[in-house]
Design an enzyme around this catalytic site. Structure first.
Site, PDB file in Angstrom:
ATOM      1  N   GLU A 185       0.813  -1.220   0.000  1.00 18.47           N
ATOM      2  CA  GLU A 185       0.000   0.000   0.000  1.00 18.47           C
ATOM      3  C   GLU A 185       0.851   1.277   0.000  1.00 18.47           C
ATOM      4  OE1 GLU A 185      -3.962  -1.643   2.206  1.00 18.47           O
ATOM      5  OE2 GLU A 185      -2.546  -0.626   3.483  1.00 18.47           O
ATOM      6  N   GLU A 375      -5.867  -8.009  -0.910  1.00 18.02           N
ATOM      7  CA  GLU A 375      -6.473  -7.867   0.425  1.00 18.02           C
ATOM      8  C   GLU A 375      -7.930  -7.498   0.262  1.00 18.02           C
ATOM      9  OE1 GLU A 375      -4.736  -5.388   3.503  1.00 18.02           O
ATOM     10  OE2 GLU A 375      -2.727  -5.880   2.789  1.00 18.02           O
TER      11      GLU A 375
END
Ligand code: BG6
Length: 475
Positions: A185, A375
């Site tokens: 991320e 995710e």
């Protein structure tokens, strides 16, 4: 012979799986020569939130309990866990390598052999069951020493250290690991500079300079990877979630557009090879002066990623209406205005399955490169009664999200795979809690570190098993 259904939405070989991160599951925080990582000084609950905003608070205090020190003890129990995950039927497991197991302080010249051996054994165990390892190279665990001595990714020298770390990994594991994600991320550095970059300040110009260093490092190691083994696939990763305007007021729409640019800023660089067209104005408006050399910019242009990985938990909402802006939910470090059309999931998140389809399409439309959902999941409090955990709410969450993911594939998106977050319960990154559970496998451990760490299958276990077995047809 295996029958292939030609009408199946998901392509043959679609990578159904689960995801973990070393810092949230391994424990054994100083074993096998491992050094401390930034996560190892973070406590649980409100104090953790405080530490994330102000790392000096964590540097100066001693806390009663550090959840990462033992965590769910994946380091010692990985064989038992992988056996269960193989029974679940996963085709791939996304996990990360702990940088400080390989280079305990981060700036050494030689790696720690014991750390390397651990991941050799881990990957071998996965491959024994035909489970493909998907590896994140840096998932919220920069070595603590690099943060304290060098001020984390603010310092350009981290590019050299990271490159050495990656060279070690690619040379050692390229026959076992094909898919690599350079930074978890990457846009998280804008919200959580300490966690995502080991930064000791939240100053905007430093954060963008640090992100630039990560982008250069990512391109450097993409070049390196292709040199070592051209079959290696390198991915970037973003914390995704489409930003909706609250109303059709053009000001709300502009607010949503600007918020959305935050999300794509760095991915634009990693996919298109250049800073986005809106970067210059953004830097001027925020008095950000970046040091970017010509060589670095050329490197960014030449070494873009092979695929785009992303996490999706929920969508976000923007408005300029001050009254509405008071109704904020925290989200996963990505605060948002509360959406009245969505159900709350607890911990400041709302549930938006259709937003998943919208997000997948938005990313694909922007980049037209293979996507990998690495995710997605629901953090919830589970009740265990004896051997049983009835988690219908989790099944409902996954069913509705996988339905929308399949719609996105039907829309024409090229999707490589789907790994659910925390396929086995693990420590929450944001709060350090254990009670915010994501897994199909329950771990007997509470928020204070008490419990047997025994594993139990939840109801969602057999449900997901069937999903994988039928390549997403039985939901
Ligand atoms: C993502 C991270 O942001 O969200 C994971 O990559 C994290 O590390 C996940 O665990 C869920 O967030 P949390 O705070 O519930 O653990």
């Amino acid at each position: 012979m295996k029958q292939v259904n030609p009408l199946s939405t998901f392509k043959e070989g679609f990578l159904w799986g689960g995801a973990l991160a070393a810092n949230q599951s391994e424990g054994a925080y100083l074993e096998g020569g491992k050094g401390q990582s930034i996560i190892d000084i973070l406590p649980v609950g409100e104090k953790r939130k405080h530490s994330l905003k102000d790392p000096n608070y964590a540097f100066e205090q001693t806390f009663d309990y550090y959840p990462s020190h033992q965590s769910i003890d994946f380091y010692h129990r990985y064989k038992e866990d992988i056996k269960l995950l193989a029974e679940l039927g996963i085709k791939c497991l996304r996990t990360s390598i702990s940088w400080s197991r390989i280079f305990p302080k981060g700036d050494e010249l030689e790696p720690n052999e014991a750390g390397l051996k651990f991941y050799d054994a881990l990957f071998d165990e996965l491959l024994k069951y035909n489970i493909e390892p998907i590896v994140t190279i840096n998932h919220f665990d920069t070595p603590l020493y690099l943060s304290q001595k060098y001020r984390g990714w603010e310092n350009q020298q981290l590019i050299t250290f990271y490159k050495r770390y990656c060279e070690t990994l690619f040379k050692r594991y390229h026959k076992k690991v094909t898919y690599w994600i350079t930074f978890n991320e990457i846009n998280m550095i804008l919200r959580n500079p300490f966690l995502a970059g080991g930064l000791v300040t939240n100053e905007k110009s430093v954060v963008f300079q640090a992100a630039h260093h990560q982008l250069v490092a990512s391109a450097e190691v993409t070049k390196l990877a292709k040199h070592i083994d051209p079959t290696i696939q390198i991915g970037c990763m973003l914390a995704a979630g489409s930003v909706y305007p609250y109303t059709c007021n053009p000001k709300d729409i502009q607010a949503a557009v600007e918020r959305s640019r935050d999300q794509y800023f760095f991915i634009d660089v990693q996919v298109n090879g250049t800073y986005p067209y809106f970067a210059q104005r953004y830097f001027e408006d925020h008095s950000i002066k970046l040091n970017r050399s010509k060589d670095e910019l050329a490197l960014l242009a030449d070494y873009t990623v092979d695929f785009i990985a992303f996490s999706y938990y929920t969508s976000r909402l923007e408005t300029v209406n001050e009254e509405l802006r008071k109704n904020i939910i925290e989200g996963n470090a990505m605060a948002s205005v509360r959406n009245p059309y969505l159900k709350d999931a607890g911990w400041g998140r709302q549930i938006d399955p259709l937003g998943f389809r919208i997000t997948i399409n938005e990313i694909y439309q922007r980049y037209q490169r293979p996507l990998f959902v690495v995710e997605n999941g629901l953090g919830a409090k589970d009740e265990r009664t004896g051997e049983h955990i009835h988690d219908k709410y989790r099944i409902d969450y996954f069913r509705s999200h996988i339905e929308q993911m399949s719609e996105a594939v039907k829309d024409g998106v090229d999707l490589i795979g789907y790994t659910t977050w925390g396929c086995i319960d693990l420590i929450s990154a944001g709060t350090g809690e254990m009670s915010k559970r994501y897994g199909f496998i329950y771990v007997d451990l509470d928020d204070e570190g008490k419990g047997t760490r025994k594993r139990y299958k939840k109801d969602s276990f057999s449900w997901y098993q069937k999903v994988i077995e039928t390549n997403g047809e039985s939901l």
